[in-house]
Design a protein around this motif. Sequence first.
Motif, short mmCIF file in Angstrom:
data_model
loop_
_atom_site.label_atom_id
_atom_site.label_comp_id
_atom_site.label_asym_id
_atom_site.label_seq_id
_atom_site.Cartn_x
_atom_site.Cartn_y
_atom_site.Cartn_z
N GLN A 215 0.83 -1.21 0.00
CA GLN A 215 0.00 0.00 0.00
C GLN A 215 0.87 1.26 0.00
N ASP A 216 0.44 2.24 -0.75
CA ASP A 216 1.20 3.48 -0.90
C ASP A 216 1.11 4.31 0.38
N ILE A 217 2.26 4.57 1.00
CA ILE A 217 2.30 5.38 2.22
C ILE A 217 1.84 6.80 1.94
N GLY A 218 1.88 7.21 0.67
CA GLY A 218 1.48 8.56 0.32
C GLY A 218 0.03 8.85 0.60
N ALA A 219 -0.79 7.81 0.75
CA ALA A 219 -2.20 8.02 1.03
C ALA A 219 -2.47 8.35 2.49
N VAL A 220 -1.46 8.27 3.33
CA VAL A 220 -1.61 8.58 4.76
C VAL A 220 -1.47 10.09 4.94
N GLY A 221 -2.50 10.71 5.49
CA GLY A 221 -2.51 12.17 5.57
C GLY A 221 -1.86 12.74 6.82
N VAL A 222 -0.59 12.45 7.02
CA VAL A 222 0.17 13.00 8.15
C VAL A 222 1.35 13.78 7.58
N ARG A 223 1.51 15.03 8.01
CA ARG A 223 2.49 15.91 7.35
C ARG A 223 3.68 16.28 8.22
N SER A 224 3.64 15.98 9.50
CA SER A 224 4.73 16.38 10.38
C SER A 224 4.91 15.37 11.49
N ARG A 225 6.04 15.44 12.17
CA ARG A 225 6.31 14.55 13.30
C ARG A 225 5.27 14.77 14.40
N ARG A 226 4.92 16.03 14.63
CA ARG A 226 3.92 16.32 15.67
C ARG A 226 2.57 15.70 15.32
N GLU A 227 2.19 15.79 14.04
CA GLU A 227 0.94 15.17 13.63
C GLU A 227 1.02 13.66 13.78
N ALA A 228 2.17 13.09 13.47
CA ALA A 228 2.33 11.64 13.63
C ALA A 228 2.08 11.24 15.09
N LEU A 229 2.60 12.02 16.02
CA LEU A 229 2.41 11.72 17.45
C LEU A 229 0.95 11.89 17.86
N LEU A 230 0.35 13.01 17.51
CA LEU A 230 -1.00 13.30 17.98
C LEU A 230 -2.04 12.39 17.31
N HIS A 231 -1.93 12.22 15.99
CA HIS A 231 -2.86 11.32 15.30
C HIS A 231 -2.63 9.88 15.72
N GLY A 232 -1.36 9.53 15.95
CA GLY A 232 -1.07 8.18 16.39
C GLY A 232 -1.65 7.89 17.76
N LEU A 233 -1.52 8.84 18.68
CA LEU A 233 -2.11 8.68 20.02
C LEU A 233 -3.61 8.48 19.93
N ALA A 234 -4.25 9.28 19.08
CA ALA A 234 -5.70 9.17 18.93
C ALA A 234 -6.09 7.79 18.40
N ALA A 235 -5.34 7.30 17.41
CA ALA A 235 -5.65 5.99 16.83
C ALA A 235 -5.47 4.87 17.85
N ILE A 236 -4.41 4.95 18.65
CA ILE A 236 -4.15 3.92 19.67
C ILE A 236 -5.29 3.91 20.68
#
Length: 403
Positions: free
Chosen positions: A29-50
């Motif tokens: 699957q293409d990682i480009g389809a994941v709508g995360v643009r920064s390290r901070r977004e990775a952390l915050l969106h990741g926390l929400a998903a967990i």
Amino acid sequence: MNVGTFLEKLKDEAACENRLAEIRSGSGQDIGAVGVRSRREALLHGLAAIRMALLPFKDWDAFRDRTEAGHGIGHLLRDFYHAVRLTCRLDADPRQLYVGLVGGTLHDIGCAFVRRYEEAGRIVRHAEAGALFVDETLNSGEAAERVPEEARRLICYAVAAHTHYLKPMAVRTADGREKAIQPYPDLGSDGSPVLNVWMTRWCDRLDCNGPAFVGRHFLTLLHDHSDFDGQNQNFYTVRFAEHLRPIIRTPEEIKADGGRRTMLEHLKMFADSQTNASPYGRHDRGEMSVLRDRYRSELERVIQAVREVPDSYRPDEFAEPLVRDWLGRVEPGELGVRTADQLIARLREIEPDWRRAWLYGLEYARYRYEEWADVARDFVDGLDIADEIYAGFPGVGNLHAVL
């Protein structure tokens, strides 16, 4: 999602295998389809998903009641810490960090449904059960809106692929079927490592290294069980007193003993694999390499402590309580305390010299764990989203339990 319903679905292995085949197809699957643009977004969106993935445990005690000591809450919380640390420190695409953060934290969630040491005769093992669980939880309600399908497929694949098979593995199931479990592809079309898969495995490996691993593994020894030998890709039986012989033998001697390893040999096997020369560590880099090397050194010191107990060491009245309390942090909650009590009692039944060696080694591992916890607290405290990270997860707990 109702957890009881999910448990019923797991009984239909054929349906599970069909869904897992679809999850496997997400490896490219293409990682480009994941709508995360920064390290901070990775952390915050990741926390929400967990948090959304763990919501089914909020009003259900399965995670605490069904998981085994060593694969329960303590393991999940340390995996979470390591996933956060790698997300903050790795030089990587934020989209891969996001998938790796979620996958790295949740990779062993399947242990609540398929016990880690009861999966030898199964095709749907703990990693696959975890992928199916995450697939269901992130594909319903608010989670389905906040975690796009592309991201969910990548996360589920990373969870399933965290069991790092080096070659096809033949399995005979309880119903008599024979099937080969195939390794999960983990390289891109250009031969480069798929970071979100490897990051998930890295989180797993970091808690199979260092002083925490000593406590984790000891906590699994309450009952005889089959363990997976990563080097030879087979299973062998672990028996308490036999396993605690404080010896390290040659590979030939171990093979002659049916592949059964002592605890020291098990720890050494993991320590020896923490290098880029290992098939498990060949893509380690950056912060992963820094932590891996530090933890390996700590693990080797514990091994040495068990093998070279000072003549002056005599366990005093504080030795057992200190070890018991520490094991209750490695696996927090009633499960850890109860298991620790029973294991301390079993220690009194083995050879006195073996007991002395292991009490010394476990006391030493506890001391090193305290140093690890200090470093971990300092790291989290220094983040501008420390409060979010410490907030923890419903039905599971927070980092304070292991730090």
